[in-house]
Motif scaffolding. Structure first.
Motif, PDB file in Angstrom:
ATOM      1  N   GLY A  75     -27.644  13.129 -36.862  1.00  0.00           N
ATOM      2  CA  GLY A  75     -28.443  13.001 -38.072  1.00  0.00           C
ATOM      3  C   GLY A  75     -27.747  12.494 -39.750  1.00  0.00           C
ATOM      4  O   GLY A  75     -26.999  11.682 -39.657  1.00  0.00           O
ATOM      5  N   PRO A 118     -41.765  22.020 -40.670  1.00  0.00           N
ATOM      6  CA  PRO A 118     -40.565  21.631 -39.230  1.00  0.00           C
ATOM      7  C   PRO A 118     -39.576  20.704 -39.888  1.00  0.00           C
ATOM      8  O   PRO A 118     -39.542  20.229 -40.414  1.00  0.00           O
ATOM      9  CB  PRO A 118     -41.425  21.518 -38.545  1.00  0.00           C
ATOM     10  CG  PRO A 118     -42.685  19.894 -39.157  1.00  0.00           C
ATOM     11  CD  PRO A 118     -42.897  21.273 -40.141  1.00  0.00           C
ATOM     12  N   GLY A 131     -39.996  15.899 -46.022  1.00  0.00           N
ATOM     13  CA  GLY A 131     -40.149  17.180 -47.266  1.00  0.00           C
ATOM     14  C   GLY A 131     -40.247  18.547 -46.450  1.00  0.00           C
ATOM     15  O   GLY A 131     -40.281  18.554 -45.339  1.00  0.00           O
ATOM     16  N   ASP A 132     -39.378  19.173 -47.257  1.00  0.00           N
ATOM     17  CA  ASP A 132     -38.784  20.460 -46.598  1.00  0.00           C
ATOM     18  C   ASP A 132     -40.097  21.010 -46.597  1.00  0.00           C
ATOM     19  O   ASP A 132     -40.165  22.179 -46.456  1.00  0.00           O
ATOM     20  CB  ASP A 132     -37.858  21.229 -47.231  1.00  0.00           C
ATOM     21  CG  ASP A 132     -36.487  20.375 -46.860  1.00  0.00           C
ATOM     22  OD1 ASP A 132     -36.995  20.601 -45.798  1.00  0.00           O
ATOM     23  OD2 ASP A 132     -35.297  20.480 -47.739  1.00  0.00           O
ATOM     24  N   LYS A 177     -28.554  22.313 -35.703  1.00  0.00           N
ATOM     25  CA  LYS A 177     -29.186  20.745 -35.373  1.00  0.00           C
ATOM     26  C   LYS A 177     -29.015  20.472 -34.169  1.00  0.00           C
ATOM     27  O   LYS A 177     -30.276  19.647 -32.691  1.00  0.00           O
ATOM     28  CB  LYS A 177     -30.114  20.002 -35.934  1.00  0.00           C
ATOM     29  CG  LYS A 177     -30.145  20.439 -37.575  1.00  0.00           C
ATOM     30  CD  LYS A 177     -30.038  18.882 -38.747  1.00  0.00           C
ATOM     31  CE  LYS A 177     -30.696  19.881 -40.041  1.00  0.00           C
ATOM     32  NZ  LYS A 177     -31.851  19.478 -40.335  1.00  0.00           N
ATOM     33  N   ASN A 224     -36.089   7.551 -37.396  1.00  0.00           N
ATOM     34  CA  ASN A 224     -37.001   8.207 -37.702  1.00  0.00           C
ATOM     35  C   ASN A 224     -36.719   7.335 -39.762  1.00  0.00           C
ATOM     36  O   ASN A 224     -35.536   7.149 -39.407  1.00  0.00           O
ATOM     37  CB  ASN A 224     -37.440   9.309 -37.935  1.00  0.00           C
ATOM     38  CG  ASN A 224     -36.916  10.318 -38.174  1.00  0.00           C
ATOM     39  OD1 ASN A 224     -35.847   9.899 -38.930  1.00  0.00           O
ATOM     40  ND2 ASN A 224     -37.433  11.821 -38.214  1.00  0.00           N
ATOM     41  N   LYS A 236     -25.261  21.701 -40.515  1.00  0.00           N
ATOM     42  CA  LYS A 236     -26.326  21.058 -40.650  1.00  0.00           C
ATOM     43  C   LYS A 236     -25.818  20.504 -38.383  1.00  0.00           C
ATOM     44  O   LYS A 236     -27.538  19.970 -37.992  1.00  0.00           O
ATOM     45  CB  LYS A 236     -26.321  19.713 -41.055  1.00  0.00           C
ATOM     46  CG  LYS A 236     -27.235  20.224 -42.572  1.00  0.00           C
ATOM     47  CD  LYS A 236     -27.624  19.020 -43.490  1.00  0.00           C
ATOM     48  CE  LYS A 236     -27.859  19.765 -44.945  1.00  0.00           C
ATOM     49  NZ  LYS A 236     -28.123  18.529 -45.372  1.00  0.00           N
ATOM     50  N   GLY A 278     -32.167  10.616 -36.985  1.00  0.00           N
ATOM     51  CA  GLY A 278     -33.029  11.171 -37.635  1.00  0.00           C
ATOM     52  C   GLY A 278     -33.027  10.701 -39.642  1.00  0.00           C
ATOM     53  O   GLY A 278     -31.776  11.139 -39.752  1.00  0.00           O
ATOM     54  N   LEU A 312     -35.282  16.828 -36.308  1.00  0.00           N
ATOM     55  CA  LEU A 312     -34.179  17.260 -35.378  1.00  0.00           C
ATOM     56  C   LEU A 312     -34.378  18.289 -34.958  1.00  0.00           C
ATOM     57  O   LEU A 312     -33.974  19.041 -33.844  1.00  0.00           O
ATOM     58  CB  LEU A 312     -32.490  17.053 -36.626  1.00  0.00           C
ATOM     59  CG  LEU A 312     -32.903  15.261 -37.166  1.00  0.00           C
ATOM     60  CD1 LEU A 312     -31.341  14.786 -37.446  1.00  0.00           C
ATOM     61  CD2 LEU A 312     -33.502  14.717 -35.881  1.00  0.00           C
TER      62      LEU A 312
HETATM   63  O1  C5P Z   1     -30.953  19.772 -43.423  1.00  0.00           O
HETATM   64  P1  C5P Z   1     -31.466  19.036 -44.524  1.00  0.00           P
HETATM   65  O2  C5P Z   1     -32.443  18.214 -44.265  1.00  0.00           O
HETATM   66  O3  C5P Z   1     -29.854  18.289 -44.736  1.00  0.00           O
HETATM   67  O4  C5P Z   1     -31.130  18.060 -43.341  1.00  0.00           O
HETATM   68  C1  C5P Z   1     -31.091  16.372 -42.863  1.00  0.00           C
HETATM   69  C2  C5P Z   1     -31.086  15.982 -41.530  1.00  0.00           C
HETATM   70  O5  C5P Z   1     -32.179  16.608 -40.983  1.00  0.00           O
HETATM   71  C3  C5P Z   1     -31.282  14.080 -41.846  1.00  0.00           C
HETATM   72  O6  C5P Z   1     -31.528  13.858 -40.290  1.00  0.00           O
HETATM   73  C4  C5P Z   1     -33.114  14.392 -41.378  1.00  0.00           C
HETATM   74  O7  C5P Z   1     -33.819  13.427 -41.336  1.00  0.00           O
HETATM   75  C5  C5P Z   1     -33.754  15.810 -40.813  1.00  0.00           C
HETATM   76  N1  C5P Z   1     -34.901  16.775 -41.033  1.00  0.00           N
HETATM   77  C6  C5P Z   1     -35.521  16.875 -40.071  1.00  0.00           C
HETATM   78  N2  C5P Z   1     -36.588  17.465 -40.994  1.00  0.00           N
HETATM   79  C7  C5P Z   1     -36.825  17.683 -41.890  1.00  0.00           C
HETATM   80  C8  C5P Z   1     -35.729  17.841 -42.586  1.00  0.00           C
HETATM   81  C9  C5P Z   1     -34.476  17.362 -42.385  1.00  0.00           C
HETATM   82  O8  C5P Z   1     -35.363  16.460 -38.978  1.00  0.00           O
HETATM   83  N3  C5P Z   1     -37.881  18.776 -42.071  1.00  0.00           N
END
Ligand code: C5P
Length: 401
Positions: free
Chosen positions: A323, A305, A275-276, A342, A191, A338, A270, A308
């Motif tokens: 990731g 969500p 976006g968080d 994950k 992605n 992380k 990933g 990863l």
């Molecule tokens: O926790 P953080 O966002 O820093 O982690 C980064 C990794 O997690 C990246 O590989 C990103 O693509 C993935 N990610 C995800 N879903 C989210 C946030 C980050 O898969 N909501």
């Protein structure tokens, strides 16, 4: 490099540029055998290419050539790479169907070396579904295809269809010769880009991710023979040819698509900047200006969500998951956390405060941190170089599984 390149020239106006390609290859120490279709000889003479390559140019199935006993078999045995450039729509169709009715098409069928095809034609012809299907078929057969460049065409149209610059073809040749097809038969899902969260029908929240890192990984995986699924949020770059390209908008949509394909994948990377948060209640109508009295508009955000993490919970034994961790402090510590949460095999950490690293640049400075505790810091590299290093590590892990 002591390698022999077979160059098949077919009948397009760009055939004249092959003189420069032959000349460059010879200068760099390659042996070159040129083969031409009848139509190609209308655009450039065999004598020119014979002089530049220093070898007989093969144009006819029935002629005798002093270098070869059974030419189409002998050439096939000698060459380390077959380049078809320029490749016309007609010749592409012949290759896709295995038609062997002249020297070059017969050689193509006898050939077992890697193949690089450089299509060059008018944009409308290139975009024709039949041509695209034939190219897809050839790609499935393992041929490498260098996309035509965009620009002014001989017919005075402007569009995609020009033969790429000779230097670009040359670089592609070198890469293929060096490249291991070490992901052949594997399915790699990547992605990339930024996810977008709607505020109302015209506004959304996104981030500065260009998508370049993920696209480089997808492209490198294709070159190494993988079937690639590229699940892409918003970017401004063209997807690499040969990927199954699935554009998505929001994190929810990206998550849904990736969960759908997870079971088919050997590798999941990933690289997207997901976006968080998303807007709790997306407005059905365009929001009006901020409140006159307070001059504020308060938006409520809720968590997205963690894609990863969700995939990590369903990770199959033989699935490799990678990731990214964009950090500003305590890089290794944060990245390790992380990796655990994950359920990843390794994480690519970068300090986004460093010049040349992170979003929107063509370069990156990363550290690869593995589940088994190994930590490898790479110097400032192009994102293409980082993509290659990441996939080298993926291949190491797959080999050990
Ligand atoms: O926790 P953080 O966002 O820093 O982690 C980064 C990794 O997690 C990246 O590989 C990103 O693509 C993935 N990610 C995800 N879903 C989210 C946030 C980050 O898969 N909501």
């Amino acid at each position: 490099m002591n390698k022999t390149i077979g160059i098949g020239v077919t009948g397009g106006i760009a055939a004249y540029k092959i003189a420069d390609l032959v000349s460059l290859l010879k200068k760099e120490g390659f042996e070159v055998i040129v083969m031409m279709t009848k139509a190609a000889t209308k655009f450039i003479t065999p004598l020119t290419l014979e002089t530049l390559s220093g070898r007989e140019v093969i144009t006819d199935m029935w002629e005798e050539y002093s270098d070869f006993n059974v030419p189409h078999i002998d050439v096939a045995k000698e060459i380390d790479l077959l380049v078809i450039a320029p490749a016309t729509a007609n010749f592409i169709a012949k290759m896709a169907c295995g038609i062997a009715d002249d020297f070059l098409s017969t050689l193509f069928v006898a050939n077992i070396a890697p193949v690089l095809i450089a299509p060059a034609m008018n944009t409308k012809m290139y975009e024709n579904a039949i041509v695209q299907n034939n190219l897809a078929k050839l790609r499935d057969y393992g041929c490498n295809i260098i996309a035509p460049a965009t620009g002014h065409l001989a017919c005075n149209d402007i569009g995609k269809g020009r033969l790429p610059e000779v230097e670009d073809i040359f670089n592609e040749i070198k890469q293929i010769l060096l490249l291991k097809k070490d992901l052949k038969g594997k399915t790699v899902m990547v992605n990339a880009g930024t996810t977008c969260e709607d505020i109302d029908p015209v506004r959304f929240i996104a981030n500065r991710s260009s998508g370049k890192m993920g696209y480089c990984i997808a492209e490198e995986a294709i070159k190494r023979g993988a079937n690639v699924i590229l699940v892409s949020g918003k970017t401004t770059i063209d997807p690499p040819e040969g990927a199954k390209y699935i554009p998505v908008w929001s994190a929810d949509e990206m998550c849904e698509v990736m969960q759908k394909y997870q079971a088919d994948c050997d590798v999941i990377v990933g690289a997207a900047a997901v976006g968080d948060f998303k807007i709790a209640d997306v407005a059905g109508q365009k929001l009006k200006k901020a409140d006159q009295e307070t001059d504020k508009l308060i938006l409520e955000l809720v968590g997205n969500p963690d894609i990863l993490k969700a995939l990590g919970q369903n990770k199959a034994n033989k699935q490799v998951m990678v990731g990214f961790a964009a950090e500003t402090n305590d890089i290794v510590e944060n990245a390790k956390k992380k990796l655990e949460t994950k359920n990843l095999d390794f994480i690519v950490a970068n300090d986004v405060t460093q010049e040349g690293a992170g979003f929107g640049t063509d370069t990156n400075i990363v550290t690869l941190i593995s589940r088994n505790g190994s930590i490898k810091s790479l110097p400032l590299m192009s994102k293409e170089g980082v993509a290659a290093a990441i996939l080298d590590k993926v291949v190491d892990i797959i080999t050990d599984l």
